[in-house]
Design an enzyme around this catalytic site. Structure first.
Site, mmCIF file in Angstrom:
data_model
loop_
_atom_site.group_PDB
_atom_site.id
_atom_site.type_symbol
_atom_site.label_atom_id
_atom_site.label_comp_id
_atom_site.label_asym_id
_atom_site.label_seq_id
_atom_site.Cartn_x
_atom_site.Cartn_y
_atom_site.Cartn_z
ATOM 1 N N PRO A 92 6.392 -0.890 -35.177
ATOM 2 C CA PRO A 92 6.129 -2.336 -35.106
ATOM 3 C C PRO A 92 6.090 -2.985 -36.487
ATOM 4 C CG PRO A 92 4.561 -1.104 -33.768
ATOM 5 C CD PRO A 92 5.288 -0.106 -34.611
ATOM 6 N N GLU A 119 -0.947 7.715 -33.956
ATOM 7 C CA GLU A 119 -1.143 6.444 -34.666
ATOM 8 C C GLU A 119 -0.002 6.158 -35.642
ATOM 9 O OE1 GLU A 119 -3.853 6.002 -32.262
ATOM 10 O OE2 GLU A 119 -3.598 4.405 -33.733
ATOM 11 N N ARG A 157 27.242 0.565 -28.076
ATOM 12 C CA ARG A 157 28.151 -0.363 -27.389
ATOM 13 C C ARG A 157 29.211 -0.907 -28.343
ATOM 14 N NH1 ARG A 157 26.672 -2.232 -22.543
ATOM 15 N NH2 ARG A 157 27.619 -4.296 -22.832
ATOM 16 N N ASP A 172 29.412 -9.542 -24.936
ATOM 17 C CA ASP A 172 27.994 -9.565 -24.579
ATOM 18 C C ASP A 172 27.367 -10.864 -25.059
ATOM 19 O OD1 ASP A 172 28.184 -7.064 -23.570
ATOM 20 O OD2 ASP A 172 27.222 -6.041 -25.242
HETATM 21 C C1 LIG Z 1 3.929 5.362 -33.868
HETATM 22 N N1 LIG Z 1 4.636 4.586 -32.850
HETATM 23 C C2 LIG Z 1 3.840 3.455 -32.422
HETATM 24 C C3 LIG Z 1 4.517 2.711 -31.327
HETATM 25 N N2 LIG Z 1 5.877 2.324 -31.689
HETATM 26 C C4 LIG Z 1 6.306 1.055 -31.398
HETATM 27 O O1 LIG Z 1 5.565 0.287 -30.739
HETATM 28 C C5 LIG Z 1 7.619 0.545 -31.840
HETATM 29 N N3 LIG Z 1 8.614 1.244 -32.388
HETATM 30 O O2 LIG Z 1 9.615 0.393 -32.650
HETATM 31 N N4 LIG Z 1 9.292 -0.855 -32.261
HETATM 32 C C6 LIG Z 1 8.038 -0.792 -31.756
HETATM 33 N N5 LIG Z 1 7.358 -1.884 -31.273
HETATM 34 C C7 LIG Z 1 6.707 3.385 -32.295
HETATM 35 C C8 LIG Z 1 5.951 4.162 -33.328
#
Ligand SMILES: CN1CCN(C(=O)c2nonc2N)CC1
Length: 249
Positions: A92, A119, A157, A172
């Site tokens: 994130p 985490e 794609r 698309d």
């Molecule tokens: C450690 N782990 C936490 C959760 N995660 C995500 O929520 C995520 N990954 O890519 N975009 C997202 N949003 C992946 C990594």
């Protein structure tokens, strides 16, 4: 394109390597995949790859050494140009995945996707072995595997021959910066709702204009932000003016 996923759950990737257009293309060797489980690089008999966070707090953190070794192992498998490669961590905290980034990644020879769990991963892995972080959205899921597969699907794609002759990623939605137009198929009437007559007219020029108008209407209504920086063709400007006049009436 050779894609490698560093993941504690290699089997999850069967949904993209064994099924659908991506699965068929992989089986035709149009692209290649390998999963690397960092647990094989754990330096303890029990295969621990996570530990408690320094500074306290909830949850566990994936340790640096097994992940660093897994990335190094992936790099040793690279085919084609080593320069045309990227190591990406899904999180994130990353740059939001966009159509532009998807197109950029589709040009690579090698892609390594680091899928975190718990985490997250020790920051020193990101500092030494990861080229960039990418997010699939402003929300949190349980691990990086599903985000990795979403990125893979979008990127593949645009890899030549993955979609075959019929479909084309260039058509698309988002490929032209607009939302997609409505789609219909048989029957011509469903629960009293008819298919728009224009789509049964056989007039391909008028159908194309209707579809463009619908895309512009949907984009203006649902995602006006997409229109802010988009250069409009004269036909698009004319149609948008018409749509705006209708809504002003
Ligand atoms: C450690 N782990 C936490 C959760 N995660 C995500 O929520 C995520 N990954 O890519 N975009 C997202 N949003 C992946 C990594």
């Amino acid at each position: 394109m050779f894609i490698q996923a560093i993941t504690l759950f290699p089997e999850m990737f069967e949904s993209i390597t064994e099924y659908g257009v991506t699965g068929r293309a992989r089986k035709q060797d149009i692209w290649q995949f390998a999963a690397i489980n960092p647990r094989q690089f754990a330096d303890n008999k029990l295969g621990y790859i996570d530990d408690r966070p320094f500074g306290g707090g909830v949850g566990m953190v994936m340790m640096a050494e097994p992940l660093f070794c897994a990335i190094q192992a992936a790099k040793q498998q690279f085919s084609g140009s080593l320069k045309n490669s990227r190591v990406i961590y899904l999180s994130p905290q990353g740059q939001s995945l966009s159509h532009k980034k998807v197109l950029e990644l589709s040009q690579l020879d090698n892609l390594v996707l680091l899928c975190g769990r718990y985490e997250g991963v020790d920051e020193r892995v990101l500092q030494t072995a990861v080229d960039e972080e990418i997010s699939i959205g402003d929300f949190v899921v349980s691990g990086g595997e599903l985000p990795a597969m979403m990125l893979m699907d979008a990127v593949l794609r645009f890899v030549p021959n993955v979609l075959g002759e019929i479909a084309s990623a260039e058509q698309d939605s988002f490929a032209d910066g607009l939302l997609d137009y409505p789609h219909y198929t048989r029957p011509a009437e469903f629960q009293g709702m008819a298919v728009p007559d224009i789509l049964k007219s056989g007039n391909h020029a008028l159908i194309a204009e209707w579809r463009l108008e619908q895309s512009l209407r949907r984009t203006l209504t649902r995602r006006p932000d997409l229109l802010v920086s988009r250069e409009l063709l004269p036909q698009e400007t004319r149609l948008l003016d018409k749509i705006r006049q209708e809504s002003d009436e």
